[in-house]
Design an enzyme around this catalytic site. Structure first.
Site, short mmCIF file in Angstrom:
data_model
loop_
_atom_site.label_atom_id
_atom_site.label_comp_id
_atom_site.label_asym_id
_atom_site.label_seq_id
_atom_site.Cartn_x
_atom_site.Cartn_y
_atom_site.Cartn_z
N GLY A 1 9.47 -7.58 10.89
CA GLY A 1 10.01 -8.87 10.48
C GLY A 1 8.95 -9.74 9.85
CB ALA A 2 5.78 -8.88 8.54
CB THR B 1 10.14 -15.22 5.91
OG1 THR B 1 11.06 -14.73 6.90
CG2 THR B 1 10.62 -14.84 4.51
N GLY C 1 6.30 -13.73 11.43
CA GLY C 1 5.84 -12.38 11.13
C GLY C 1 4.93 -12.33 9.93
CB SER D 1 12.41 -17.29 22.67
OG SER D 1 12.88 -18.62 22.73
CE1 TYR E 1 16.53 -15.46 18.91
CE2 TYR E 1 16.18 -17.17 20.55
CZ TYR E 1 15.70 -16.38 19.53
OH TYR E 1 14.38 -16.48 19.14
#
Length: 279
Positions: free
Chosen positions: A9-10, A12, A15, A132, A158
């Site tokens: 997930g890099a 944006t 990441g 999180s 989530y």
């Protein structure tokens, strides 16, 4: 010897900043994106170090397996794996593998990709899972309805997936038989686009308002603890939950060893993959 790191997930946000910081430190960074176009574009903007774009839709287990093959073709060993990719969905979606989309990307992809790369991870390698504090919003995993068919809500989905991240890290640490370090990370409230992708107009509006609130971190600030854990000279202690570069207590339910074992078994069943820990 050049160190290697894979960051998922890099393209944006957190990441991208993690990948950029590791490249600046001289790492060979494998920068993952959901598709080839985004991965190539992000890699081209990073200076310093070697950056290799790789891509896969992490909601698709076949694609994750293909990604692992590509990573193994690129590097002989892996020093750092940063499981960063994540989604937040207003509406319930199912993947082609029959799993609720948020749970698939935010948890099962961490479980499966890490397991597939165990034979490339150095015995003292570092696994960083971006979780999180949202994991505190649920009391536990709903094993009777893990895909939340009966009572779906984006926040609940989530939060469940982020609790799964912490449970997974703690259980991995209990099961491992080598010197790998695994850490769960709380990046904080970060100004990212995660709440803008594919959600209802009301949730997109709420996310835009949230991003403007005072006290929110920049993506670089949100990446700081992950970068610290990846690069700090002394091996960080394993099996802990980190925030602002220091360990802290996670929610009480995350310490339930039986819950963690049930999640591990469920992950094996949903992916058809069993870990082969080093002896």
């Amino acid at each position: 010897m050049v160190k290697t790191a894979l960051v998922t997930g890099a393209t944006t946000g957190i990441g991208f900043e993690t990948a950029s910081a590791l490249a600046a430190e001289g790492y060979h960074v494998l920068l993952h994106g959901r598709n080839e176009e985004k991965a190539l574009a992000a890699a081209a903007t990073i200076g310093g170090g070697k950056v290799t774009p790789v891509f896969a839709d992490l909601s698709d287990q076949a694609a994750i397996r293909s990604l692992a093959v590509r990573v193994k073709a690129e590097v002989e060993s892996l020093d750092v794996l940063v499981n960063n990719a994540g989604v937040w969905n207003s509406q319930r979606e199912m993947t082609r593998d029959g799993v609720e989309h948020t749970f698939a990307v935010n948890h099962l992809a961490y479980y499966l990709l890490t397991g597939l790369l165990l034979d490339r991870l150095r015995p003292d390698g570092r696994i960083i899972c971006v979780s999180s504090d949202s994991h505190r919003q649920v009391k536990g995993i709903d094993f009777s309805d893990v895909s939340l068919e009966r009572h779906y809500h984006g926040l609940r989905s989530y939060a469940q997936s982020k609790l799964a991240n912490v449970l997974y890290c703690y259980e991995y640490d209990r099961r491992k038989s080598d010197g790998t370090t695994i850490c769960a990370v709380q990046p904080g409230l970060v100004q990212t686009d995660i709440g803008l992708k594919g959600n209802t107009w009301l949730h997109r509006l709420a996310w835009r308002v949230r991003r403007r609130m005072s006290g929110n971190k920049t993506p670089a600030e949100g990446a700081d603890t992950s970068v610290f854990l990846a690069t700090v000279a002394d091996q960080p202690p394993s099996g802990l939950y980190w925030d602002e570069r220091v360990p802290k207590k996670s929610f009480s339910s995350s310490y339930d060893a039986e819950e963690a074992r049930k999640l591990w078994t469920l992950s094996e069943q949903l992916t058809g993959f069993t870990y082969d820990f080093r002896v």
